[in-house]
Design a protein around this motif. Sequence first.
Motif, PDB file in Angstrom:
ATOM      1  N   PRO A 151       0.819  -1.216   0.000  1.00 55.72           N
ATOM      2  CA  PRO A 151       0.000   0.000   0.000  1.00 55.72           C
ATOM      3  C   PRO A 151       0.857   1.274   0.000  1.00 55.72           C
ATOM      4  N   LEU A 152       1.638   1.414  -1.064  1.00 57.93           N
ATOM      5  CA  LEU A 152       2.553   2.540  -1.233  1.00 57.93           C
ATOM      6  C   LEU A 152       1.781   3.800  -1.610  1.00 57.93           C
ATOM      7  N   PRO A 153       2.393   4.972  -1.465  1.00 55.64           N
ATOM      8  CA  PRO A 153       1.662   6.203  -1.774  1.00 55.64           C
ATOM      9  C   PRO A 153       1.023   6.212  -3.159  1.00 55.64           C
ATOM     10  N   HIS A 154       1.707   5.689  -4.171  1.00 60.40           N
ATOM     11  CA  HIS A 154       1.151   5.728  -5.519  1.00 60.40           C
ATOM     12  C   HIS A 154       0.143   4.611  -5.780  1.00 60.40           C
ATOM     13  N   LEU A 155      -0.039   3.695  -4.820  1.00 57.40           N
ATOM     14  CA  LEU A 155      -0.956   2.571  -4.992  1.00 57.40           C
ATOM     15  C   LEU A 155      -2.108   2.584  -3.996  1.00 57.40           C
ATOM     16  N   LEU A 156      -2.274   3.676  -3.267  1.00 58.59           N
ATOM     17  CA  LEU A 156      -3.310   3.712  -2.232  1.00 58.59           C
ATOM     18  C   LEU A 156      -4.696   3.452  -2.821  1.00 58.59           C
ATOM     19  N   ASP A 157      -4.960   3.960  -4.012  1.00 56.32           N
ATOM     20  CA  ASP A 157      -6.286   3.762  -4.597  1.00 56.32           C
ATOM     21  C   ASP A 157      -6.543   2.300  -4.943  1.00 56.32           C
ATOM     22  N   VAL A 158      -5.525   1.587  -5.364  1.00 57.96           N
ATOM     23  CA  VAL A 158      -5.688   0.165  -5.661  1.00 57.96           C
ATOM     24  C   VAL A 158      -6.054  -0.586  -4.381  1.00 57.96           C
ATOM     25  N   TRP A 159      -5.376  -0.252  -3.293  1.00 57.29           N
ATOM     26  CA  TRP A 159      -5.659  -0.908  -2.020  1.00 57.29           C
ATOM     27  C   TRP A 159      -7.029  -0.514  -1.469  1.00 57.29           C
ATOM     28  N   LYS A 160      -7.411   0.730  -1.623  1.00 52.38           N
ATOM     29  CA  LYS A 160      -8.738   1.146  -1.157  1.00 52.38           C
ATOM     30  C   LYS A 160      -9.833   0.412  -1.927  1.00 52.38           C
ATOM     31  N   ALA A 161      -9.590   0.197  -3.213  1.00 52.80           N
ATOM     32  CA  ALA A 161     -10.570  -0.533  -4.022  1.00 52.80           C
ATOM     33  C   ALA A 161     -10.581  -2.014  -3.685  1.00 52.80           C
ATOM     34  N   GLY A 162      -9.401  -2.575  -3.434  1.00 49.21           N
ATOM     35  CA  GLY A 162      -9.292  -4.026  -3.289  1.00 49.21           C
ATOM     36  C   GLY A 162      -9.474  -4.558  -1.889  1.00 49.21           C
ATOM     37  N   ALA A 163      -9.408  -3.698  -0.867  1.00 49.16           N
ATOM     38  CA  ALA A 163      -9.447  -4.188   0.520  1.00 49.16           C
ATOM     39  C   ALA A 163     -10.404  -3.355   1.374  1.00 49.16           C
TER      40      ALA A 163
END
Length: 558
Positions: A310-322
């Motif tokens: 959940p890196l700064p540039h991937l926060l949206d992927v994690w918010k969507a996926g988890a």
Amino acid sequence: MTLRTALAATSILATALAFAAPAQADVPRLETKGDTKQLIVGGKPVLMIAGELSNSASSSADYMAPHWKRLKDMNLDTVITPVSWELIEPVEGQFDWSSVDSQIKAARANNLKLVVLWFGAWKNSMSTYVPAWIKRDQQRFPRAAMPNGQSVEILSTFGGDTLQADQRAYAALLAHIKAVDAAQNTVLMVQVENEIGMLPVARDYSAAASAAFREPVPTDLVNYLVAHKDTLVPAMKRVWVERGARTSGTWEDLFGAGDTSAEIFAAWHYARFADQLAAAGKAAYPLPMYVNVALNRPGRIPGEYPSGGPLPHLLDVWKAGAPHLDFLAPDIYFPNFVEIVNGYKRPDNVLFIPEAHNSDNPIAPANAFYAIGQLDAIGFGPFSIDSIDENPGALKDAYGVLQQLKPYILDAQGTDRMVGFKPRQLYDETLVAEPETRDVGPYRFTISYVDAPKPGANPGAEERKAANAAVAAAGGIIIQTSPEEYLIAGQGITVTFKPRADGGALAGIDSAWEGHYDAAGKWVPGRLLNGDQTHQGRHIRLFPGQWQIQRVKLYTYK
């Protein structure tokens, strides 16, 4: 998800529910207050003034025995502590809770709370804390692979049996905590896995992973990107929008070829694994749950840092996926602390910092004051706290001040009545120590950092290094307690003030008392500092190296 996987997940959740006793009324939870969230325990807000144990400390009750009291004496109220899968399930299906129970018992005996770190399928990317029966059965529990097919000591997110086994163990852990602790709330939260990420390449190249990489991007991720298009983090927005903001296609169609799409793919599957784990745990005992992150160094490519966390540039992927995770938490060992924490303080993400430099780092106390005062952090904990509990240095004094201020901090969270500050550093350790302004109530405060090199000064290299180190460790907090009364706490700062409303008016010091709050929360005044110590009413000064509180009342005149 295949029908088989879906049925398996349903079975795991049913198992978790079977573990669960009747619902408890006072499960620790996150609750909105103003523009932030607070951790509520026993019906009251909690601020975690914490430290994280070194990775192997909690595996031995004998090792930990002398540390618990010392940690309490350091003014901690919360210990962030690992629980490893290999210790609680050494034989498949047979659980040993002695390593968990000993920690809960010792924490209670010392009036401490716990945040549990689940060292499950991954810890610092690798899968070294899993039981031997997992490690030795690569058929049931497949590893991630390199592009040449060579496996690595990292379990694949595409192992269905791995997910089921991890869910079963994690749900059993949460059920056990509920059984032994639901009435006492010693355990406040749980971290799901630890510093997830793929090494030394951007994604898993096993056959199952590569087949999934050729499939269309899941609609859940696409729908999130569409719904949040205007607020996506800049890096994610740029990657997706520059390729036409497509809503269907493969990972490379939407995000481009190479490591960029590979890392987003990895992030999605790590997030989905963590989410299903959290869902199983919450079915057993719905404590707040989060995932932490090992950050990326500038200029490094995915795989040179743990790719897909959940890196700064991937926060949206994690918010969507988890969605079952309550928040994402940064582990910060880089100098640019201010920049990093501001990226994790979002409307959809409360700030908690489980690791912030090693505990003996002299800037750790100032980081705590900044995160708590400026960004409403629910807790702060430097790493390897057991390594300094005999010689705690400035951290003990700074934590003592935060303990005294805790009721006022909790009351001011989510409002505009509290600010925090510290000098900003860049990643290369360049110090940015110009005066800062903060508006609190009817006054504008200007904070200068004591002993910062003066413009035009030309000190020697060693003098400059020492001065910069002192300034980097400075910081503080201002809390408004009534219309004209403030608590100003910290060290190494000079604070001036002026009215915000009337440009022709001036602000003066009605009174400035040094002092402290006793164990009952009563203010015990020391000296009245209305003379030389305030430069005849011109400023409030908190000297370097001495964490302290001043209780200040201002007034306006012309």
